[in-house]
Design a protein around this motif. Structure first.
Motif, PDB file in Angstrom:
ATOM      1  N   VAL A 146       0.845  -1.220  -0.008  1.00 38.05           N
ATOM      2  CA  VAL A 146       0.076  -0.043  -0.110  1.00 38.05           C
ATOM      3  C   VAL A 146       0.660   1.244   0.108  1.00 38.05           C
ATOM      4  O   VAL A 146       0.452   2.156  -0.729  1.00 38.05           O
ATOM      5  CB  VAL A 146      -0.877  -0.082   1.275  1.00 38.05           C
ATOM      6  CG1 VAL A 146      -1.480   1.314   1.382  1.00 38.05           C
ATOM      7  CG2 VAL A 146      -2.056  -1.093   1.011  1.00 38.05           C
ATOM      8  N   HIS A 147       1.914   1.219   0.746  1.00 38.61           N
ATOM      9  CA  HIS A 147       2.749   2.277   0.773  1.00 38.61           C
ATOM     10  C   HIS A 147       3.474   2.525  -0.456  1.00 38.61           C
ATOM     11  O   HIS A 147       3.844   3.699  -1.061  1.00 38.61           O
ATOM     12  CB  HIS A 147       3.677   2.305   2.032  1.00 38.61           C
ATOM     13  CG  HIS A 147       3.092   2.531   3.224  1.00 38.61           C
ATOM     14  ND1 HIS A 147       2.998   4.037   3.749  1.00 38.61           N
ATOM     15  CD2 HIS A 147       2.723   1.814   4.311  1.00 38.61           C
ATOM     16  CE1 HIS A 147       2.441   3.914   4.979  1.00 38.61           C
ATOM     17  NE2 HIS A 147       2.137   2.754   5.221  1.00 38.61           N
TER      18      HIS A 147
ATOM     19  N   LEU B 118       1.789   6.455  -6.861  1.00 36.07           N
ATOM     20  CA  LEU B 118       0.626   7.612  -7.078  1.00 36.07           C
ATOM     21  C   LEU B 118       0.841   9.023  -6.996  1.00 36.07           C
ATOM     22  O   LEU B 118       0.376   9.787  -7.793  1.00 36.07           O
ATOM     23  CB  LEU B 118      -0.788   7.194  -6.256  1.00 36.07           C
ATOM     24  CG  LEU B 118      -2.216   7.941  -6.500  1.00 36.07           C
ATOM     25  CD1 LEU B 118      -2.648   7.474  -7.829  1.00 36.07           C
ATOM     26  CD2 LEU B 118      -3.102   7.484  -5.697  1.00 36.07           C
ATOM     27  N   TYR B 119       1.740   9.467  -5.854  1.00 36.33           N
ATOM     28  CA  TYR B 119       2.117  10.850  -5.900  1.00 36.33           C
ATOM     29  C   TYR B 119       2.921  11.235  -7.084  1.00 36.33           C
ATOM     30  O   TYR B 119       2.692  12.445  -7.333  1.00 36.33           O
ATOM     31  CB  TYR B 119       3.157  10.909  -4.516  1.00 36.33           C
ATOM     32  CG  TYR B 119       2.381  10.838  -3.214  1.00 36.33           C
ATOM     33  CD1 TYR B 119       1.302  11.623  -3.252  1.00 36.33           C
ATOM     34  CD2 TYR B 119       3.308  10.266  -2.341  1.00 36.33           C
ATOM     35  CE1 TYR B 119       0.668  11.681  -1.789  1.00 36.33           C
ATOM     36  CE2 TYR B 119       2.483  10.590  -0.870  1.00 36.33           C
ATOM     37  CZ  TYR B 119       1.254  11.289  -0.807  1.00 36.33           C
ATOM     38  OH  TYR B 119       0.633  11.192   0.340  1.00 36.33           O
ATOM     39  N   THR B 120       3.708  10.462  -7.560  1.00 36.70           N
ATOM     40  CA  THR B 120       4.366  10.889  -8.915  1.00 36.70           C
ATOM     41  C   THR B 120       3.561  11.056 -10.035  1.00 36.70           C
ATOM     42  O   THR B 120       3.900  11.910 -10.854  1.00 36.70           O
ATOM     43  CB  THR B 120       5.636   9.865  -9.313  1.00 36.70           C
ATOM     44  OG1 THR B 120       4.793   8.578  -9.580  1.00 36.70           O
ATOM     45  CG2 THR B 120       6.639   9.598  -8.004  1.00 36.70           C
TER      46      THR B 120
ATOM     47  N   LEU C 144       2.311   1.810  -3.538  1.00 34.21           N
ATOM     48  CA  LEU C 144       1.284   2.283  -4.219  1.00 34.21           C
ATOM     49  C   LEU C 144       1.238   3.624  -4.181  1.00 34.21           C
ATOM     50  O   LEU C 144       0.914   4.309  -5.356  1.00 34.21           O
ATOM     51  CB  LEU C 144       0.154   1.321  -4.379  1.00 34.21           C
ATOM     52  CG  LEU C 144       0.286  -0.244  -4.815  1.00 34.21           C
ATOM     53  CD1 LEU C 144      -0.948  -0.888  -4.559  1.00 34.21           C
ATOM     54  CD2 LEU C 144       0.788  -0.223  -6.429  1.00 34.21           C
ATOM     55  N   VAL C 145       1.078   4.176  -2.989  1.00 32.24           N
ATOM     56  CA  VAL C 145       0.622   5.552  -2.640  1.00 32.24           C
ATOM     57  C   VAL C 145       1.858   6.333  -3.153  1.00 32.24           C
ATOM     58  O   VAL C 145       1.791   7.424  -3.790  1.00 32.24           O
ATOM     59  CB  VAL C 145       0.530   5.773  -1.309  1.00 32.24           C
ATOM     60  CG1 VAL C 145       0.475   7.237  -0.741  1.00 32.24           C
ATOM     61  CG2 VAL C 145      -0.626   4.998  -0.834  1.00 32.24           C
ATOM     62  N   ASP C 146       3.163   5.860  -2.871  1.00 34.07           N
ATOM     63  CA  ASP C 146       4.329   6.626  -3.341  1.00 34.07           C
ATOM     64  C   ASP C 146       4.224   6.801  -5.053  1.00 34.07           C
ATOM     65  O   ASP C 146       4.670   7.893  -5.419  1.00 34.07           O
ATOM     66  CB  ASP C 146       5.706   5.981  -2.931  1.00 34.07           C
ATOM     67  CG  ASP C 146       6.120   6.411  -1.832  1.00 34.07           C
ATOM     68  OD1 ASP C 146       5.435   7.312  -1.079  1.00 34.07           O
ATOM     69  OD2 ASP C 146       6.756   5.613  -1.172  1.00 34.07           O
TER      70      ASP C 146
END
Length: 58
Positions: free
Chosen positions: A40-41, A47-49, A43-45
């Motif tokens: 999850v972390h 997604l930020y990009t 994928l969130v990173d």
């Protein structure tokens, strides 16, 4: 223990395994929880990009 749609979750499995001293099951549950947490972390990173082009890694 909480149950969603009357399905026992990994938390209740972990608690039951700890009380039964089933160490391989405890290790498997902890490994599954940590893997989900890291995924999850990650994928969130990623997604930020995509959402903010000012963020670059590397």
């Amino acid at each position: 223990m909480k149950k969603i749609f009357a399905w026992p979750g990994i938390g209740s499995l972990l608690v039951d395994s700890i009380s039964a001293r089933d160490l391989p099951m405890v290790q498997g549950c902890v490994l599954a929880i940590v893997t989900m947490f890291l995924l999850v972390h990650f994928l969130v990173d990623m997604l930020y990009t995509h959402l903010d082009p000012r963020i670059r890694y590397g």
